[in-house]
Every structure is written in C-alpha cells, then in structure tokens.
Design an enzyme around this catalytic site. Structure first.
Site, PDB file in Angstrom:
ATOM      1  N   SER A   5       0.839  -1.194   0.000  1.00 20.24           N
ATOM      2  CA  SER A   5       0.000   0.000   0.000  1.00 20.24           C
ATOM      3  C   SER A   5       0.872   1.241   0.000  1.00 20.24           C
ATOM      4  CB  SER A   5      -0.897   0.013   1.239  1.00 20.24           C
ATOM      5  OG  SER A   5      -1.442   1.307   1.386  1.00 20.24           O
ATOM      6  N   HIS A  30      -1.299  -1.240  -4.264  1.00 17.87           N
ATOM      7  CA  HIS A  30      -2.562  -0.869  -3.627  1.00 17.87           C
ATOM      8  C   HIS A  30      -2.584   0.642  -3.389  1.00 17.87           C
ATOM      9  CE1 HIS A  30      -6.089  -1.826  -1.077  1.00 17.87           C
ATOM     10  NE2 HIS A  30      -5.642  -0.871  -0.277  1.00 17.87           N
ATOM     11  N   ASP A  32      -4.778   3.866  -1.907  1.00 18.81           N
ATOM     12  CA  ASP A  32      -5.853   4.217  -0.975  1.00 18.81           C
ATOM     13  C   ASP A  32      -6.316   5.658  -1.177  1.00 18.81           C
ATOM     14  OD1 ASP A  32      -6.092   1.841   0.780  1.00 18.81           O
ATOM     15  OD2 ASP A  32      -3.978   2.265   1.179  1.00 18.81           O
ATOM     16  N   MET A  34      -8.818   8.568  -0.057  1.00 15.35           N
ATOM     17  CA  MET A  34      -9.657   8.931   1.101  1.00 15.35           C
ATOM     18  C   MET A  34     -10.191  10.351   0.928  1.00 15.35           C
ATOM     19  SD  MET A  34      -7.228   7.620   4.163  1.00 15.35           S
ATOM     20  CE  MET A  34      -6.410   6.021   4.099  1.00 15.35           C
ATOM     21  N   HIS A  63      -8.371   1.338  -4.039  1.00 14.11           N
ATOM     22  CA  HIS A  63      -9.297   1.178  -2.911  1.00 14.11           C
ATOM     23  C   HIS A  63      -9.876   2.544  -2.577  1.00 14.11           C
ATOM     24  CE1 HIS A  63      -9.598   0.143   1.698  1.00 14.11           C
ATOM     25  NE2 HIS A  63     -10.781   0.309   1.141  1.00 14.11           N
ATOM     26  N   MET A  65     -11.963   4.887  -0.446  1.00 12.24           N
ATOM     27  CA  MET A  65     -12.613   5.095   0.856  1.00 12.24           C
ATOM     28  C   MET A  65     -13.284   6.453   0.806  1.00 12.24           C
ATOM     29  SD  MET A  65      -9.589   3.497   3.147  1.00 12.24           S
ATOM     30  CE  MET A  65      -8.496   3.605   1.749  1.00 12.24           C
ATOM     31  N   MET A 134     -11.631  -5.406   5.562  1.00 11.92           N
ATOM     32  CA  MET A 134     -10.794  -4.481   6.338  1.00 11.92           C
ATOM     33  C   MET A 134     -10.505  -5.113   7.703  1.00 11.92           C
ATOM     34  SD  MET A 134     -10.146  -1.939   4.389  1.00 11.92           S
ATOM     35  CE  MET A 134      -9.119  -1.193   5.671  1.00 11.92           C
ATOM     36  N   GLY A 139      -8.739   4.352   7.150  1.00  9.94           N
ATOM     37  CA  GLY A 139      -8.403   5.774   7.297  1.00  9.94           C
ATOM     38  C   GLY A 139      -6.936   6.027   7.567  1.00  9.94           C
ATOM     39  N   ASP A 172      -6.850  -6.129   4.310  1.00 12.63           N
ATOM     40  CA  ASP A 172      -6.170  -4.833   4.355  1.00 12.63           C
ATOM     41  C   ASP A 172      -6.162  -4.291   5.786  1.00 12.63           C
ATOM     42  OD1 ASP A 172      -5.146  -2.338   3.764  1.00 12.63           O
ATOM     43  OD2 ASP A 172      -6.863  -1.676   2.568  1.00 12.63           O
ATOM     44  N   GLY A 174      -2.957  -3.787   9.108  1.00  9.73           N
ATOM     45  CA  GLY A 174      -2.206  -4.483  10.152  1.00  9.73           C
ATOM     46  C   GLY A 174      -1.599  -5.805   9.708  1.00  9.73           C
ATOM     47  N   SER A 195       2.615  -0.292   6.287  1.00  5.37           N
ATOM     48  CA  SER A 195       3.745   0.011   7.179  1.00  5.37           C
ATOM     49  C   SER A 195       4.699  -1.166   7.347  1.00  5.37           C
ATOM     50  CB  SER A 195       3.225   0.489   8.535  1.00  5.37           C
ATOM     51  OG  SER A 195       2.281  -0.416   9.049  1.00  5.37           O
TER      52      SER A 195
HETATM   53  C1  DX5 Z   1      -6.154   1.791   5.649  1.00  2.00           C
HETATM   54  C2  DX5 Z   1      -5.757   1.516   4.220  1.00  2.00           C
HETATM   55  C3  DX5 Z   1      -4.663   0.521   4.124  1.00  2.00           C
HETATM   56  C4  DX5 Z   1      -3.376   0.951   4.785  1.00  2.00           C
HETATM   57  C5  DX5 Z   1      -2.825  -0.277   5.437  1.00  2.00           C
HETATM   58  O1  DX5 Z   1      -7.293   2.538   5.695  1.00  2.00           O
HETATM   59  O2  DX5 Z   1      -6.874   1.013   3.481  1.00  2.00           O
HETATM   60  O3  DX5 Z   1      -4.440   0.090   2.784  1.00  2.00           O
HETATM   61  O4  DX5 Z   1      -2.428   1.484   3.917  1.00  2.00           O
HETATM   62  O5  DX5 Z   1      -1.733   0.083   6.192  1.00  2.00           O
HETATM   63  P1  DX5 Z   1      -1.046  -0.910   7.219  1.00  2.00           P
HETATM   64  O6  DX5 Z   1      -0.573  -2.108   6.431  1.00  2.00           O
HETATM   65  O7  DX5 Z   1       0.074  -0.101   7.776  1.00  2.00           O
HETATM   66  O8  DX5 Z   1      -2.074  -1.287   8.240  1.00  2.00           O
HETATM   67 ZN    ZN Z   2      -6.503   0.006   1.459  1.00  2.00          ZN
END
Ligand code: DX5
Ligand code: ZN
Length: 213
Positions: A5, A30, A32, A34, A63, A65, A134, A139, A172, A174, A195
């Site tokens: 991501s 990936h 994201d 937002m 993705h 959001m 998720m 976020g 997606d 953690g 991360s």
């Molecule tokens: C969170 C995103 C994820 C995010 C995951 O809202 O949709 O794609 O980047 O980040 P990690 O892998 O650090 O949890």
């Molecule tokens: Zn995502």
C-alpha cells in the site's frame, strides 16, 4: 499475492520507491483514496494517481474510501487500473456500481468495514471479482490488526464456495509476517501491507518475505 500500500510511501519521492517496487515480488500496487468524509483522513486523488500510474507496469489496485465512489468509475478506468474497490457502506446501489466497474473493463471489488458482516454480501457475491475485508478501521496506516477478521475470512471462503463465486479474498490493515501467516491459513488470496513493508529496513526484502508465506 502481495499488494504493497503506497499510503506508507514517501510522497515527496515516489520515484525512489518505485525503483525497488518495480523489481520486487509485489503483485499489485494498492492505492488508498480517502475523502475525509467516509473516513477521517484525506490521502490523495486523481492528479497524483495519474502520475503514479506512469511510474509502474504493475497492476493498480485502487481502494476508494470515499462516499459516492460511482462518480469516479471513469477516472479510475482511465488510470488503467486492474481493480476498483468500493465500500459496501458507501454504495446505495451496489449492484449497479459493481456492473458499471466491470463494464469499464476492471475487476470489481467490494470492501467491508470491520463491523460489517460477511453475510451482507450474500446477494452480490456471485457478481464480484474481489472482496476486501478491512482488518482495521479504514483511514490510517500503521494500525493494529483486528483478529475477528480471521473468522470473516473463513466465513467468506464458505460463502464463495457455496455460491460458486470466483471472488478473490483480499485483506487490508495491520498485515505483517505474523498476521499474514494467519490470514493465509484462513484462506486469504491477497494481502495488502503498508507500514510492514515501507517501515522495514529493507522494504524489498520484506515484500519478498511476505510473498513467500
Ligand atoms: C487503511 C488503508 C490501508 C493501509 C494499510 O485505511 O486502506 O491500505 O495502507 O496500512 P497498514 O498495512 O500499515 O495497516
Ligand atoms: Zn486500502
């Protein structure tokens, strides 16, 4: 499959990250998006994505959001995205949106927040190309994995088998080596990792390790 991501990348120097991403074991990138309404954060939009798309030949996994994601199907298709994922919670006419995404030549994904049960997909699962579960509240990157997601992966595997759906299961939030192993065992097909990859000393090596789970 592994989908790093980009949310955890250095946005002031994306070319540097794509140097290793392009030669890495990453299957998809990936992305994201937002809007500060559907989720309590704002990331990036199409002016940025347009340039990101030029930095790689890897398939883009977008993705969204955001509220009313159906407004942007054309824009996402123009990026050349492989997958467009919208949130179940954000779509009033989900069936129409899913088919519009497919009509634009993309795989249609539907994301579920941690509190949305898998059974909400009962009447749409056969039409989907991907379900994104998720495992954190969307976020932000760097949050802790919600273990309940493992049961949802197993439930979704059953629903997919029962309905003859071809949908991939993507997870997606953690994801690291430990939760990644648990998710693979539970039946996940695609792991998104932000991360865990970008904060590693050697992101390319971490990506390879996650791919090898
Ligand atoms: C969170 C995103 C994820 C995010 C995951 O809202 O949709 O794609 O980047 O980040 P990690 O892998 O650090 O949890
Ligand atoms: Zn995502």
């Amino acid at each position: 499959m592994i989908a790093p991501s980009l949310l955890s990348a250095n946005f002031a120097n994306l070319e540097k990250d794509f140097e290793w991403l392009n030669r890495s074991t990453a299957d998809w990138i990936h992305l994201d998006v937002m809007d500060g309404v559907f989720v309590p954060n704002i990331s990036f939009g199409f002016p940025v994505l347009k340039h990101v798309a030029r930095l790689t030949d890897k398939p883009l996994d977008v993705h969204l959001m955001i509220v009313q994601p159906e407004k942007f199907i054309g824009e996402v298709a123009q990026l050349g995205a492989r997958v467009m994922t919208v949130h179940h919670e954000a779509c009033i006419h989900l069936h129409r949106t899913v088919h519009e995404i497919q009509r634009h030549g993309m795989m249609a994904g539907v994301a579920l927040n941690p509190s949305t049960p898998v059974m909400m997909l009962q009447d749409i699962i056969a039409d989907l190309d991907l379900v994104l579960l998720m495992s954190v509240n969307p976020g932000f990157g760097g949050q802790q994995f919600i273990p309940q997601c493992l049961q949802k992966v197993a439930q979704l595997r059953t629903l997919i088998a029962e309905t003859g759906s071809h949908a991939l299961i993507e997870v997606d939030g953690g994801v690291n080596m430990e939760t990644g192993r648990q998710l693979r065992q539970a039946g996940a097909d695609v792991l998104v990792a932000g991360s865990a990859i970008f904060a590693a000393d050697d992101p390319e090596a971490m990506c390879r390790r996650l791919s090898a789970i």
